[in-house]
Structure formats: structure tokens, C-alpha cells
Design a protein around this motif. Structure first.
Motif, short mmCIF file in Angstrom:
data_model
loop_
_atom_site.label_atom_id
_atom_site.label_comp_id
_atom_site.label_asym_id
_atom_site.label_seq_id
_atom_site.Cartn_x
_atom_site.Cartn_y
_atom_site.Cartn_z
N ASP B 314 0.85 -1.19 0.00
CA ASP B 314 0.00 0.00 0.00
C ASP B 314 0.89 1.24 0.00
OD1 ASP B 314 -1.75 2.05 0.39
OD2 ASP B 314 -2.41 1.43 2.37
N SER B 315 0.75 2.07 -1.04
CA SER B 315 1.64 3.22 -1.17
C SER B 315 1.22 4.41 -0.32
CB SER B 315 1.74 3.65 -2.63
OG SER B 315 2.23 2.59 -3.41
N GLY B 316 0.05 4.33 0.31
CA GLY B 316 -0.37 5.37 1.26
C GLY B 316 -0.31 6.77 0.66
N LEU B 317 0.45 7.65 1.32
CA LEU B 317 0.58 9.04 0.89
C LEU B 317 0.93 9.13 -0.60
CD1 LEU B 317 0.83 12.10 1.56
CD2 LEU B 317 3.21 11.65 2.18
N GLY B 318 1.82 8.24 -1.04
CA GLY B 318 2.26 8.27 -2.44
C GLY B 318 1.10 8.21 -3.41
N LEU B 319 0.09 7.40 -3.08
CA LEU B 319 -1.07 7.25 -3.94
C LEU B 319 -2.02 8.45 -3.81
CD1 LEU B 319 -1.77 4.93 -5.80
CD2 LEU B 319 -3.05 3.88 -3.94
N LEU B 320 -2.12 8.96 -2.61
CA LEU B 320 -3.10 10.03 -2.35
C LEU B 320 -2.74 11.33 -3.05
CD1 LEU B 320 -3.76 9.41 1.46
CD2 LEU B 320 -5.20 8.75 -0.46
#
Lengths: 359, 404
Positions: B314-320
Motif C-alpha cells: 500500500d503506497s499510502g501518501l504516495g497514492l493520495l
């Protein structure tokens, strides 16, 4: 395919960050800002193998690449570490590897890997400088002067970019060398103006000196990335603690959106720095390596500046004072922007590398 | 860092190149902005060919008319990259294919999948999205369109807005309130509604681009069977979030940024003032180079996200950050283009079919349309809340009194 650090690199990164978290404190930075360095910190980093990161194993180093150096620089930037790195651990070994003859590599690389010598870097003749840079090489002897050598405090040698002949490695205690220390905006990274009067030097002239500069730019970009990440992290943490109007200031959209803007600009930079660093390690077969290096430096200079300002603003008056130590990161980012060519020059070189502008 | 492709992925890359070399001339023209007109015969034939070859609906199971390959984000990226590079249409990209199909695959019933996925991926059934309302934009969960159960059917009344493609769509996936007594997020349902049902009126909503893209949709006593609900009554919010996640990924496409930068460079090379190409002038070059640096960052970032997705991370911030950063950058690229076009670029004559627009009109249409992308699919200001709260863990906005 794995885009990003591999398992070993992640472990090394964690070890380095752990060491820095223990060893570098607000007080140690303050002390280093007064004295111009933290010699014990550098010895500790040598113990972790930082001095020999780019030195081949046959010469006593670990033989790693620019990608590994960029990861280390990111960690050093994150800690605003009062230590040399770029000159002695990146530019010097790369200059020897890329430009040096075998005898030169055999003679110098082991001394670098062991931390026996420390090398300042004066790249004005190659990267452009607004300061003085008038050097000439005659019969293997260097004369003239160059301003703003990097990481000169406690350096034993200097790597000096020459106008045409590649680079020169010179002992700073040789007769005819004058070192004039200069404090920098980044108090943790003192500079020096150097002058030479017919000083015998080791000329490294076997390849494209520009590649040493390219790698240095990527490493500076990585360091700015780490420093900017630290500043954003501090801003987010501070906004969660500081209360005004009965609420944490981080619950106000004005503050949240400022942090989101910084994150949106900064988060993609991680992959950009990785990719540009990786391209350096395969520069022979990667035609875009130079363009990527110049762009990575310029882009991190720009994003770094915005994050340095924005994160300081989130801290309000506390950001402006030295009480929390925030200016150490601010000034690291501020100084890195000017080193090895500012963003305007880097972008123009990126254009030249693509044939968009004339050299 | 290992950027080498496996033998299997290299073979796929070669196969795609071979397919494009052989069949690329049959591709319909590539238009910007997506889905402004109903796919014509040529587009439908191309879509069928792509599904057969496995370059469209690749990961949709065979039972639902897809190619049935095991999901592999790298394969998807390789295919997308080759089509973008060749300037060949990657197939139909409407909201049905990009958003509804993944949603049904994730949460639809077997009957819904069998009925709707095959004609949707073939481009025969076109969908529009019925989410926003005049009084429910960013605050989507406050929507008022309601569906009451009367005589064993849902009876829908209300109004939707910003509905792209509604003027030619066959179906709408609609979010409405079915449980008015429940807390607002739990009172919604996600219904599949035929656009030819009695009681639906579509009115075009003129936008600044001059292209017919948006509509208002009025629903008056529209009747649909109870099995038109996806996942169940009161689960609409959950389903809508599955759909929105697919939409946000769609809006930050780095290949589009790279392609647009390439066109922009060409524009600066061709455009002359006083006989001098703009690209020879340092201030224009500087602006192009600055944008190139930003595009490179997004391109690398997408590779990172892809690699993390392939590992199941899950890329978290990277995706957001992708939707916000990507749409703003896309718009800024068009801003340099319209500046480069200068006064001679002002004549603006949009056609219904984007492929017929001249170059200045295309850039201006993109410049205006992309402002819509910054706003749509979760506006930039909402994106910044999401980045700050979910990505950076900052304190949530205090809830308004009485809200759920």
C-alpha cells in the motif's frame, strides 16, 4: 523489477538513520555550527562505511553506486548532519574511478576508503560560479585561485575542477597553497577560498569530468530531499501539538492545505531522485543520465525552497527562531541550491543534453 | 533498483509492438478529454480486436467477456505505454469501462456481472455516473435524490448534475437515498438505471469548453426493479468509494503528462515570433524545462507506485497525492501551450468530435477541460484534505453539529 531500494539497501538505510538519530542532536549541531564540524561524527560514519561507499572493493571500499550514495545523502539531509560527504565520499572517489589512471586509483582510493584523507571540492570551473575562479595548469603545477571550496574544514586535500584538463587532486598542506576558511549560510558546512602558487598536483584527465558533476548533483538533490522531508515531518508534528483558538492548528484547513501542497510536491521527488541516481550507475548505456541529473538537482532546489518556506511558516514564530533548530534544515536546503550549479543553470544544461539548446 | 523486465514481460512488450505495427492503422483517432461522443463503428471494431488480443479488458474474466488474464499491474503498464508511445487508441475509456466494471468485479452480484460487464467492455452499453447534485458536491453524502420502494420497485425522484455522457449513455450508476431514517452515510444505495426509463430528462449543461460534455439529469418517478441495487440497500457509500478510487487513479495518468509535454515541445519548436522559434528564446525554454522536471518526477513516481502495487504494498501518501499533483500539472502544461500560441491562437472553433479540432482549439479545450478535472472526481480542495488527514495523519476537520 523493483523500483526503489532493495532489501539490503533498506537495511543499510535503517542502520544509518538509527545511528544519526542517536548521534546528531540539536546540541551537537549547535556545537558544530560554532566549531565548523563534528570530527567524531565523521569518524562514526566512516565506521559505517560511508567514506568507502563508492570505492571499489579491491581498494578497500564497498564498491557501491551513486544510488547508494543518494540514499545515504537523503538520510544525512534528514538529520541535517554536521558532516562532510559530497566531496570526500562522492566526488573524490568518482573522479578517481572515472578520470584516474590505474596508478592513481591504486594510490588514492584506499586512502579515501579508510578515511585517512578528507577531500574538499572546488567545482567552479565546471559547474559555473559567481565567485572568483581563475586557474591555470602549467607543467603539472596549479596556479591561481578558486572561491567556495566545499567541505573544506579539516580537509587534507582538495579536488579542483580545471578549465580544460579534467580535475586536479592537491594536498592542502603543500607549499604554495593558501586556504582561507569562510563560514557559510549553512554553518554546518564551512567553505574555503583556495589559492595556489605553482603547486604540484595529481591531474585526473582520463574521461568526462562532467559525469562527476552529474553524480554530485544527484547526491545534492537527494540531500535536499531528505532535509525537506524532515522539515515537512516537523511541520506536521508541530501542527498537531500547537493549539490556538482551542484547537490543534493542524485541524485548520489553511494549515492542512499548506502541508498537503508540500507533500504533493515532495512525495514524487523520492522516485525521481532514485531514478536519476540509478541512471548515473548505468550512465554508459543511459543516454538520459545527464539530463536526469540536471533536472533532479533543479527540481529539488525548487521543491526544497517551497517546503523550507512552508514548513517554517507552519511553525510560526518558533520556526523563525533557533529554539527548535529548524533553521539548520532551512539553511542546508538554502545552501545546497547554490552548489554545483543553481536550478537555472541545471535546467539550461538539461536542455543542452537533449539538443534543445546549443552548448 | 532493478528496472529490467522479466522474460515474460519482455515477450509481452514485443507482442504488443508487433500487434500495433500490424493493426495500428485500424485504430480510431486518439481524442483528448475522453468520451465526448458515442463510439462509432470503427471504435467498436477496434475495441473487439483489442479484447481478442488481450489489450483491452485484459484482466476481466472470460466468463464476463474479457481476456481472462491473471491481474498484473506491470502487464497493464507495458500495454498502456506501448499504445501511448505509438499514438494508437488504447480502446474505449468511458466511465463504464474504467469505473463501473472494476466496481462490479469487486462488489457486484454474479447476475449483475454477467448482464452488464460483457456489453460494457465491448462499448455497446455506455454508462454515466449519477453522483453529484446541485446541493451535494464535495459533501456527497448529503445527497437528496431518493428512491422509495413502491409495489416491489424502486421509485426514484431527484436531480443529478455534472453528468458527463448522459446525453448518449444507455445506463447510469446512480447514488441515491433509500433509507432516509438511517445516518446519512448508511442511508444510500447504488442503483443501475436505464437512461431510457420513463421519467428521465437530460438537459445539456454548457461548459466553458463549448464541447457538449456535461448534463443535468432530472428523475421523476423513475421505476427500476429491486435487483438494480449493487451490494444491497444502505451500502451505496461503500460502493461509491470503490468507484471513486478507480476514478482518482484514472485522473493522474503520467503517460498523458509525458505525451502532452512532448506535444508542447513540438509547439515551441514550430511557433515563431519575428522569425525566431520560441524554443530558441531562453525564457520560453526555461518554462518548458521547469515543467519537464515536474513531469519527470510524476513519471518516476508512477513507476514507484506501479512497482509497489506489483508487490501488493500500500503506497499510502504516495497514492493520495497523484490526483491532485497530476491534474494541476496537466493543466499547467496547457497553460504554457496557450501562452506559446499567443494572439494567433485565440480563434476557437470546437467541434463535437475532438479529433476534428485544430491545434489551438485543442490546446484551449484541454486548458479549460483540465480545469474541470482539477475540480471533478473529488475537487482539489477536498484532495488536500485527504492528503493531509489520511496521508499525513493531521487532525480531522471538526464535524458539523448534528452530522454523522
Amino acid at each position: 523489477m523493483e523500483f526503489g531500494p532493495d532489501e539490503n539497501q533498506r537495511l543499510f538505510d535503517a542502520a544509518l538513520r538509527g545511528f544519526l538519530a542517536d548521534r546528531v542532536t540539536v546540541d551537537s549541531r549547535r556545537a558544530a555550527a560554532e566549531t565548523g564540524g563534528d570530527a567524531a561524527l565523521w569518524r562514526g560514519l566512516c565506521g559505517l562505511g560511508l567514506a568507502g561507499l563508492l570505492v571499489p572493493e579491491e581498494h578497500g571500499g564497498t564498491g557501491l553506486g551513486v544510488f547508494d550514495a543518494a540514499l545515504a545523502a537523503e538520510a544525512l539531509g534528514h538529520a541535517a548532519a554536521p558532516t562532510p560527504f559530497l566531496g570526500t565520499a562522492v566526488l573524490a572517489p568518482l573522479a578517481l574511478r572515472l578520470l584516474g589512471a590505474k596508478a592513481q586509483r591504486d594510490a588514492w582510493l584506499p586512502r579515501l576508503a579508510g578515511g585517512e584523507i578528507r577531500v574538499a571540492a572546488a567545482f567552479g570551473a565546471l559547474a559555473g560560479t559567481t565567485g572568483r575562479c581563475a586557474l591555470r595548469l602549467e607543467h603539472g603545477r596549479l596556479s591561481g585561485e578558486v572561491a567556495g571550496a566545499l567541505e573544506a574544514a579539516e580537509a587534507t586535500h582538495a579536488l579542483v575542477a580545471l578549465p580544460r584538463e579534467g580535475m586536479a587532486l592537491v594536498a592542502l598542506d603543500a607549499a604554495g597553497v593558501t586556504v582561507r576558511p569562510r563560514r557559510s549560510v549553512d554553518r554546518l558546512r564551512p567553505l574555503a577560498d583556495l589559492s595556489f602558487a605553482a603547486v604540484p598536483v595529481e591531474v585526473l584527465a582520463g574521461g568526462d569530468a562532467g559525469r562527476v558533476l552529474d553524480a554530485g548533483r544527484v547526491v545534492l538533490a537527494a540531500e535536499t530531499l531528505g532535509a525537506a522531508q524532515a522539515m515537512l515531518g516537523k511541520a506536521v508534528a508541530y501542527a498537531g501539538e500547537r493549539r490556538q483558538f482551542g484547537r490543534a492548528i493542524g485541524s485548520f484547513q489553511a494549515v492542512k492545505h499548506a502541508c498537503a501542497e508540500m507533500a504533493a510536491a515532495l512525495e514524487p521527488c523520492r522516485a525521481f531522485v532514485w531514478y536519476a541516481a540509478h541512471a548515473q550507475d548505468r550512465a554508459e548505456e543511459e543516454p538520459e543520465a545527464r539530463m536526469l541529473a540536471a533536472h533532479a538537482k533543479a527540481h529539488l532546489d525548487e521543491v526544497g525552497r517551497e517546503v523550507a518556506r512552508g514548513a517554517t511558516e507552519v511553525h510560526g514564530g518558533m520556526g523563525f527562531t533557533e529554539l527548535l533548530g529548524l533553521p539548520f534544515w532551512f539553511k542546508r536546503i538554502l545552501a545546497n541550491r547554490q552548489l554545483l550549479g543553481g536550478p537555472e543553470r541545471c535546467r539550461e544544461e538539461a536542455a543542452i543534453a537533449q539538443g534543445i539548446a546549443a552548448a | 533498483m532493478d528496472l529490467t523486465l522479466s522474460d515474460r514481460h519482455r515477450a509481452l512488450q514485443a507482442e504488443v509492438r508487433c500487434f500495433i505495427a500490424r493493426h495500428g492503422h485500424l485504430s480510431p483517432p486518439v481524442g483528448g478529454g475522453g468520451g465526448r461522443v458515442r463510439p462509432d463503428r470503427r471504435a467498436l471494431d477496434w475495441q473487439a480486436r483489442l479484447i481478442e488480443a488481450g489489450y483491452a479488458a485484459r484482466f476481466v474474466p472470460r466468463a464476463y467477456g474479457g481476456h481472462g488474464a491473471a491481474p498484473d499491474v506491470l502487464e497493464a503498464a507495458i500495454i498502456a505505454e506501448e499504445f501511448t508511445r505509438a499514438g494508437v487508441s488504447p480502446g474505449i475509456q468511458g466511465q463504464g469501462i474504467r469505473m463501473l466494471v472494476p466496481t462490479l468485479l469487486e462488489v457486484g452480484s454474479e447476475e449483475q456481472r454477467r448482464r452488464w460487464i460483457p456489453p460494457t467492455i465491448r462499448g455497446e452499453v455506455i454508462w454515466c455516473q449519477g453522483y453529484s447534485e446541485p446541493e451535494a458536491g464535495s459533501d456527497l453524502a448529503s445527497l437528496r435524490t431518493r428512491a422509495d420502494v413502491v409495489d416491489g420497485r424502486f421509485v426514484i425522484n431527484g436531480q443529478k448534475i455534472w453528468t458527463s455522457s448522459a446525453h448518449f449513455a444507455d445506463m447510469m450508476f446512480l447514488l441515491c437515498r433509500t433509507e432516509p431514517d438511517r445516518p446519512r452515510h448508511e442511508g444510500l444505495s447504488y442503483l443501475l438505471v436505464p437512461m431510457d426509463a420513463p421519467g428521465i430528462e437530460v438537459r445539456p449543461l454548457p461548459t466553458m469548453t463549448g464541447h457538449a460534455t456535461f448534463n443535468e439529469v432530472f428523475l421523476t418517478d423513475v421505476r427500476v426493479p429491486l435487483d438494480a441495487v449493487v451490494l444491497g440497500r444502505g451500502k451505496g457509500w461503500q460502493v461509491a468509494n470503490v468507484t471513486l478510487r478507480h476514478e482518482r487513479l484514472l485522473l493522474g495518468d503520467a503517460a498523458k503528462l509525458a505525451h502532452r509535454l512532448h506535444r508542447l515541445r513540438g509547439l515551441l519548436e514550430r511557433t515563431r515570433v519575428d522569425g525566431v522559434p520560441l524554443i530558441r528564446m531562453p525564457h520560453w525554454r526555461e518554462r518548458l524545462m521547469r515543467l519537464q522536471g515536474e513531469v519527470l518526477a510524476m513519471k518516476c513516481h508512477q513507476m514507484r507506485l506501479l512497482s509497489e502495487a506489483a508487490r501488493g504494498q500500500d503506497s499510502g501518501l504516495g497514492l493520495l497525492v497523484v490526483k491532485y499533483a497530476g491534474t494541476v500539472l496537466a493543466w499547467r502544461l496547457t497553460a504554457l501551450a496557450v501562452d506559446a500560441l499567443g494572439d494567433a491562437g485565440l480563434p476557437y472553433e470546437p467541434h463535437d468530435d475532438v479529433a476534428e479540432d485544430d491545434e489551438p482549439t485543442t490546446w484551449y479545450a484541454d486548458h479549460m477541460y483540465d480545469l474541470g478535472l482539477i475540480i471533478g472526481g473529488g475537487s482539489s480542495n477536498i484532495q488536500k484534505n485527504i492528503i493531509a488527514e489520511r496521508g499525513l495523519g493531521m487532525p480531522r476537520e471538526p464535524r458539523p453539529q448534528g452530522g454523522a
